[in-house]
Design an enzyme around this catalytic site. Structure first.
Site, PDB file in Angstrom:
ATOM      1  N   ARG A  41      83.480  26.497  29.174  1.00  0.00           N
ATOM      2  CA  ARG A  41      82.539  25.369  29.264  1.00  0.00           C
ATOM      3  C   ARG A  41      81.996  25.236  30.672  1.00  0.00           C
ATOM      4  NH1 ARG A  41      82.797  21.422  24.953  1.00  0.00           N
ATOM      5  NH2 ARG A  41      81.570  20.177  26.379  1.00  0.00           N
ATOM      6  N   THR A 100      84.364  17.601  21.857  1.00  0.00           N
ATOM      7  CA  THR A 100      84.387  19.010  21.475  1.00  0.00           C
ATOM      8  C   THR A 100      82.956  19.336  21.039  1.00  0.00           C
ATOM      9  OG1 THR A 100      85.341  20.623  19.941  1.00  0.00           O
ATOM     10  CG2 THR A 100      85.147  18.376  19.127  1.00  0.00           C
ATOM     11  N   THR A 101      82.683  20.600  20.691  1.00  0.00           N
ATOM     12  CA  THR A 101      81.325  20.969  20.307  1.00  0.00           C
ATOM     13  C   THR A 101      80.918  20.156  19.079  1.00  0.00           C
ATOM     14  OG1 THR A 101      81.940  23.173  21.020  1.00  0.00           O
ATOM     15  CG2 THR A 101      79.829  22.957  19.909  1.00  0.00           C
ATOM     16  N   GLU A 143      77.607  31.774  13.088  1.00  0.00           N
ATOM     17  CA  GLU A 143      78.847  31.076  12.750  1.00  0.00           C
ATOM     18  C   GLU A 143      78.439  29.724  12.199  1.00  0.00           C
ATOM     19  OE1 GLU A 143      82.169  31.186  15.474  1.00  0.00           O
ATOM     20  OE2 GLU A 143      82.846  29.216  14.808  1.00  0.00           O
ATOM     21  N   ASN A 182      91.207  30.466  18.469  1.00  0.00           N
ATOM     22  CA  ASN A 182      90.625  29.819  19.643  1.00  0.00           C
ATOM     23  C   ASN A 182      91.751  29.261  20.514  1.00  0.00           C
ATOM     24  OD1 ASN A 182      89.601  27.666  21.307  1.00  0.00           O
ATOM     25  ND2 ASN A 182      87.670  27.855  20.205  1.00  0.00           N
ATOM     26  N   HIS A 236      86.268  29.424  24.861  1.00  0.00           N
ATOM     27  CA  HIS A 236      85.008  28.774  25.217  1.00  0.00           C
ATOM     28  C   HIS A 236      85.034  28.443  26.703  1.00  0.00           C
ATOM     29  CE1 HIS A 236      82.092  25.169  24.189  1.00  0.00           C
ATOM     30  NE2 HIS A 236      81.635  25.943  25.155  1.00  0.00           N
ATOM     31  N   GLU A 259      82.741  32.124  23.671  1.00  0.00           N
ATOM     32  CA  GLU A 259      81.756  31.087  23.336  1.00  0.00           C
ATOM     33  C   GLU A 259      81.206  30.521  24.631  1.00  0.00           C
ATOM     34  OE1 GLU A 259      83.886  28.095  21.260  1.00  0.00           O
ATOM     35  OE2 GLU A 259      84.259  29.322  19.509  1.00  0.00           O
ATOM     36  N   HIS A 313      92.691  25.088  23.447  1.00  0.00           N
ATOM     37  CA  HIS A 313      93.594  23.934  23.533  1.00  0.00           C
ATOM     38  C   HIS A 313      94.937  24.279  24.163  1.00  0.00           C
ATOM     39  CE1 HIS A 313      90.737  21.283  21.800  1.00  0.00           C
ATOM     40  NE2 HIS A 313      90.471  22.197  20.886  1.00  0.00           N
ATOM     41  N   ARG A 367      86.643  22.487  31.582  1.00  0.00           N
ATOM     42  CA  ARG A 367      87.716  21.528  31.274  1.00  0.00           C
ATOM     43  C   ARG A 367      88.975  22.190  30.725  1.00  0.00           C
ATOM     44  NH1 ARG A 367      85.289  18.288  26.145  1.00  0.00           N
ATOM     45  NH2 ARG A 367      83.636  17.875  27.626  1.00  0.00           N
ATOM     46  N   HIS A 424      85.241  25.437  13.064  1.00  0.00           N
ATOM     47  CA  HIS A 424      85.281  24.089  13.630  1.00  0.00           C
ATOM     48  C   HIS A 424      85.945  23.101  12.674  1.00  0.00           C
ATOM     49  CE1 HIS A 424      84.127  21.637  17.072  1.00  0.00           C
ATOM     50  NE2 HIS A 424      84.338  20.664  16.225  1.00  0.00           N
TER      51      HIS A 424
HETATM   52  N1  PXP Z   1      83.961  27.775  16.567  1.00  0.00           N
HETATM   53  C1  PXP Z   1      83.227  27.241  17.577  1.00  0.00           C
HETATM   54  C2  PXP Z   1      81.864  27.794  17.827  1.00  0.00           C
HETATM   55  C3  PXP Z   1      83.728  26.220  18.390  1.00  0.00           C
HETATM   56  O1  PXP Z   1      82.984  25.693  19.384  1.00  0.00           O
HETATM   57  C4  PXP Z   1      85.047  25.757  18.154  1.00  0.00           C
HETATM   58  C5  PXP Z   1      85.621  24.679  19.012  1.00  0.00           C
HETATM   59  O2  PXP Z   1      85.663  25.085  20.328  1.00  0.00           O
HETATM   60  C6  PXP Z   1      85.780  26.364  17.120  1.00  0.00           C
HETATM   61  C7  PXP Z   1      85.209  27.340  16.329  1.00  0.00           C
HETATM   62  C8  PXP Z   1      87.193  25.961  16.824  1.00  0.00           C
HETATM   63  O3  PXP Z   1      87.257  24.641  16.406  1.00  0.00           O
HETATM   64  P1  PXP Z   1      88.660  23.930  16.175  1.00  0.00           P
HETATM   65  O4  PXP Z   1      89.353  23.888  17.508  1.00  0.00           O
HETATM   66  O5  PXP Z   1      88.286  22.597  15.658  1.00  0.00           O
HETATM   67  O6  PXP Z   1      89.424  24.772  15.203  1.00  0.00           O
END
Ligand code: PXP
Length: 244
Positions: A48, A103-104, A154, A10, A46, A73, A13, A52, A193
């Site tokens: 959003r 965050t989600t 997921e 992902n 993602h 996402e 960040h 952001r 996550h």
């Molecule tokens: N999976 C999903 C569906 C998410 O929304 C996120 C966070 O955006 C992640 C995985 C990754 O989470 P993390 O950044 O905490 O590893």
């Protein structure tokens, strides 16, 4: 047991750092090249509603560059479905979204939002996109997934990641049971996550899982070793957990 446990990195960040100052760096396309070069099987991002971190232009630029799979996402909204249909990612993961959240925060409530999620999953599925639902490891919710028609879930690992001691073990067991139940229903099962280099092995060892989506901890690790190395380390740790 699924053969290979795949890693979707992902990149939100990385875009976060850029957006905080409105700079052009760090270059997320360079990150995609390095992540793919290190062997990750998918790029997760993602988009959003508040934009952001990832911007619309990022999604299109990554789509053009990508050699692996895009896992986009997004929230269950018309605006996002329109973009997904235009971008044509291989996978879409439908997630809940609240503007104020850091965050989600939790999984999609597919029981209360059944019709809306089902309608969205149908439209995306008809366009050849593999649809995943980001849900809590909850058997009752998983039972409804075949009616929605999404082939993938997921499992939200946030509660597992945040808890400690016996509570963590209970959360792990909940994820294990949920993965087993979902596979028995013929679903592909991913997880993600809050996963990091310490808490991932126990999750990676769950044989029913096909893919982990990990972001924050890997970007943090990349500060010290670079994203290529951070990706290699996570892949090796996942493979090792499968061998143990
Ligand atoms: N999976 C999903 C569906 C998410 O929304 C996120 C966070 O955006 C992640 C995985 C990754 O989470 P993390 O950044 O905490 O590893």
């Amino acid at each position: 047991m699924t053969d290979v446990l795949e890693l979707g990195v992902n990149i939100d960040h990385i875009a976060n750092i850029r957006q905080q100052r409105g700079t052009v760096y760090p270059d997320i396309l360079e990150a995609v090249r390095q992540i793919e070069g290190a062997g990750a099987q998918a790029i997760t991002l993602h988009l959003r509603e508040d934009r952001r971190h990832i911007q619309d232009a990022d999604v299109y630029a990554v789509r053009k560059l990508l050699n692996t799979r895009m896992n986009l996402e997004h929230a269950v909204t018309r605006e996002m479905v329109k973009i997904a249909l235009d971008v044509q990612p291989e996978d879409v993961c439908l997630v809940p979204e609240r503007r104020e959240e850091l965050t989600t925060e939790g999984g999609l409530d597919i029981i209360r939002q059944f019709q809306k999620v089902k309608g969205t999953a149908e439209v995306l599925g008809q366009a050849g996109i593999q649809v995943s639902l980001f849900i809590e490891p909850d058997i009752e919710a998983i039972r409804r997934v075949p009616d929605i028609g999404a082939p993938v879930i997921e499992l939200h690992t946030g509660r597992y990641a945040e808890s400690r001691g016996d509570k963590r073990l209970r959360e792990l067991e909940r994820i294990r049971k949920a993965a087993e139940f979902a596979r028995a229903q013929g679903l592909k099962v991913n997880a993600g996550h809050g996963l990091d280099y310490g808490n991932t092995p126990a999750i990676a060892a769950i044989p029913e899982l096909s893919e982990l989506n990990i972001g924050h901890a890997m970007v943090a690790r990349a500060v010290f070793v670079g994203i290529w190395q951070a990706t290699r380390e996570m892949l090796e740790l996942m493979q090792q957990a499968r061998r143990d």
